[in-house]
Design a protein around this motif. Sequence first.
Motif, PDB file in Angstrom:
ATOM      1  N   LYS A 147      -0.509  13.572 -12.347  1.00  0.00           N
ATOM      2  CA  LYS A 147      -1.473  13.399 -11.163  1.00  0.00           C
ATOM      3  C   LYS A 147      -1.509  11.893 -10.747  1.00  0.00           C
ATOM      4  N   LEU A 148      -1.943  11.747  -9.321  1.00  0.00           N
ATOM      5  CA  LEU A 148      -2.220  10.466  -8.769  1.00  0.00           C
ATOM      6  C   LEU A 148      -3.762  10.376  -8.432  1.00  0.00           C
ATOM      7  N   ILE A 149      -4.146   9.194  -9.203  1.00  0.00           N
ATOM      8  CA  ILE A 149      -5.649   8.977  -8.841  1.00  0.00           C
ATOM      9  C   ILE A 149      -5.627   7.730  -8.322  1.00  0.00           C
ATOM     10  N   GLU A 150      -6.504   7.500  -7.358  1.00  0.00           N
ATOM     11  CA  GLU A 150      -6.524   6.050  -6.670  1.00  0.00           C
ATOM     12  C   GLU A 150      -7.945   5.419  -7.050  1.00  0.00           C
ATOM     13  N   ASP A 151      -8.000   4.176  -7.648  1.00  0.00           N
ATOM     14  CA  ASP A 151      -8.989   3.208  -7.755  1.00  0.00           C
ATOM     15  C   ASP A 151      -9.090   2.219  -6.645  1.00  0.00           C
ATOM     16  N   ALA A 152      -9.846   2.844  -5.801  1.00  0.00           N
ATOM     17  CA  ALA A 152     -10.080   1.970  -4.424  1.00  0.00           C
ATOM     18  C   ALA A 152     -11.349   1.634  -4.364  1.00  0.00           C
ATOM     19  N   ALA A 153     -11.845   0.802  -5.539  1.00  0.00           N
ATOM     20  CA  ALA A 153     -13.188   0.307  -5.591  1.00  0.00           C
ATOM     21  C   ALA A 153     -13.321  -0.772  -4.734  1.00  0.00           C
ATOM     22  N   CYS A 154     -12.258  -1.574  -4.420  1.00  0.00           N
ATOM     23  CA  CYS A 154     -12.220  -2.813  -3.696  1.00  0.00           C
ATOM     24  C   CYS A 154     -11.851  -2.568  -2.091  1.00  0.00           C
ATOM     25  N   ALA A 155     -11.576  -1.273  -1.690  1.00  0.00           N
ATOM     26  CA  ALA A 155     -10.582  -0.834  -0.680  1.00  0.00           C
ATOM     27  C   ALA A 155     -11.167  -0.137   0.637  1.00  0.00           C
ATOM     28  N   ALA A 156     -12.461  -0.016   0.609  1.00  0.00           N
ATOM     29  CA  ALA A 156     -13.052   0.410   1.782  1.00  0.00           C
ATOM     30  C   ALA A 156     -12.713  -0.159   3.081  1.00  0.00           C
ATOM     31  N   GLY A 157     -12.029   0.381   3.860  1.00  0.00           N
ATOM     32  CA  GLY A 157     -11.744  -0.192   5.287  1.00  0.00           C
ATOM     33  C   GLY A 157     -10.249  -0.903   5.188  1.00  0.00           C
ATOM     34  N   SER A 158      -9.802  -0.776   4.147  1.00  0.00           N
ATOM     35  CA  SER A 158      -8.410  -1.085   4.112  1.00  0.00           C
ATOM     36  C   SER A 158      -7.396  -0.129   4.602  1.00  0.00           C
ATOM     37  N   ALA A 159      -6.279  -0.177   4.992  1.00  0.00           N
ATOM     38  CA  ALA A 159      -5.252   0.910   5.238  1.00  0.00           C
ATOM     39  C   ALA A 159      -3.879   0.783   4.840  1.00  0.00           C
ATOM     40  N   TYR A 160      -3.192   1.913   4.765  1.00  0.00           N
ATOM     41  CA  TYR A 160      -2.065   2.124   4.183  1.00  0.00           C
ATOM     42  C   TYR A 160      -1.060   2.793   5.099  1.00  0.00           C
ATOM     43  N   LYS A 161      -0.229   2.252   5.980  1.00  0.00           N
ATOM     44  CA  LYS A 161       0.929   3.109   6.748  1.00  0.00           C
ATOM     45  C   LYS A 161       0.111   3.502   7.969  1.00  0.00           C
ATOM     46  N   GLY A 162      -0.995   2.895   8.435  1.00  0.00           N
ATOM     47  CA  GLY A 162      -1.696   3.470   9.598  1.00  0.00           C
ATOM     48  C   GLY A 162      -2.877   4.400   9.260  1.00  0.00           C
ATOM     49  N   ARG A 163      -3.145   4.606   8.053  1.00  0.00           N
ATOM     50  CA  ARG A 163      -4.213   5.390   7.621  1.00  0.00           C
ATOM     51  C   ARG A 163      -5.104   4.891   6.625  1.00  0.00           C
ATOM     52  N   LYS A 164      -6.333   5.000   7.141  1.00  0.00           N
ATOM     53  CA  LYS A 164      -7.513   4.262   6.056  1.00  0.00           C
ATOM     54  C   LYS A 164      -7.389   4.748   4.636  1.00  0.00           C
ATOM     55  N   ILE A 165      -7.396   3.916   3.500  1.00  0.00           N
ATOM     56  CA  ILE A 165      -7.280   4.375   2.181  1.00  0.00           C
ATOM     57  C   ILE A 165      -8.656   5.404   2.082  1.00  0.00           C
TER      58      ILE A 165
END
Length: 381
Positions: A147-165
Amino acid sequence: MIPIAKPYLTEDEAQAAYDTILTGWITQGPKVQKFEEKFAAYTGAKYAVAVSNCTTALHLSMIVAGIGPGDEVICPSMSYIATANAIQYVGATPVFAEVQQATCNLDPIDAEKRITKNTKAILLVHQIGMPADIEAFQELCDRYNLKLIEDAACAAGSAYKGRKIGSHSELVCFSFHPRKVISTGDGGMITTNREDYYNRLKLLRQHGMSVNDRVRHEASRIIFEDHVEVGYNYRMTDIQAAVGIKQLEKLDWIVEERRKIASAYHEAFKVIDFIGLPPEEEGYFSNYQSYCIYLKPSSPIDRNTLMQELLDRGIASRRGIMNSHRETAYRDSHRSVELPISEDLQDRSIILPLYVPMREDEISLITNAFKDILIKKTIVI
């Protein structure tokens, strides 16, 4: 004193909270639902579930992902301790892996070396707003059936390869703590594209209650709820959600302003050869939740001396991102862990003030103080 961070909250948010209070519905209700819908639309995810903070978001994500006693979850030690704690909450074991020197994000090569027959998931952190390589870790998880789970606590508004986190994997967890890019005082959000996860997350955050308060309130016939499993009180209030809706409307503008400040720091520090600056490769878009510089071994001034000199001039700073395996709670159980890159980054990095609105004179004060300290240490810039 120039603080390390402060939330950008205006009369808009105050009015939204005030208006919500006057409705008489202040716990989880219609505002929470609206915030969830808007956040899901913003990130590109199918669903969003609001919770009390990012730690509870991580905890619930572990549960719905089926992680429990005897399982191992690979994660960075170089992250706020909540990352590891959420794994412990479900009885699983955090397995700390190394990060990349340049980005402070989990290294997929080192992570793969730590996979065992007990590994159940990888908890990927987007450190201080810089996206990690989601595709590399998704491929790794697919190959090993993890399973992949993302801890995006700091990442609102960041983007990866053209798509928002928030839309790349099955479970992505966000924080709205006051030091994050947008804030609801405290609070969190889980985004997912799986309907089964969405439905169970909503149950778990409210004691496993089969019918929520809003449905009962709006019903024209008597409804009796059932508690279908042991859940938690991890709800967000409508007051927080009302603030969050206003914050979300400003998120892209806030990120744009933060990136301007980061650019000013880039320009000021690029001439100092012993300072490592945060990179941003093609396809990676950071919200600059924090601005972290690295003092290379060639630096003629040590990190703590520099931080104290800044503090003496009224400028707050923070040490590099903590290493959980060095904290008392994990030290004894992880004595054999060797993470030289993570430890070096913690010991030689400084987080500088970054917030909106930050005036040009404040930015100049920081950069000029920085250079003046170095000059007084007989360093020629």
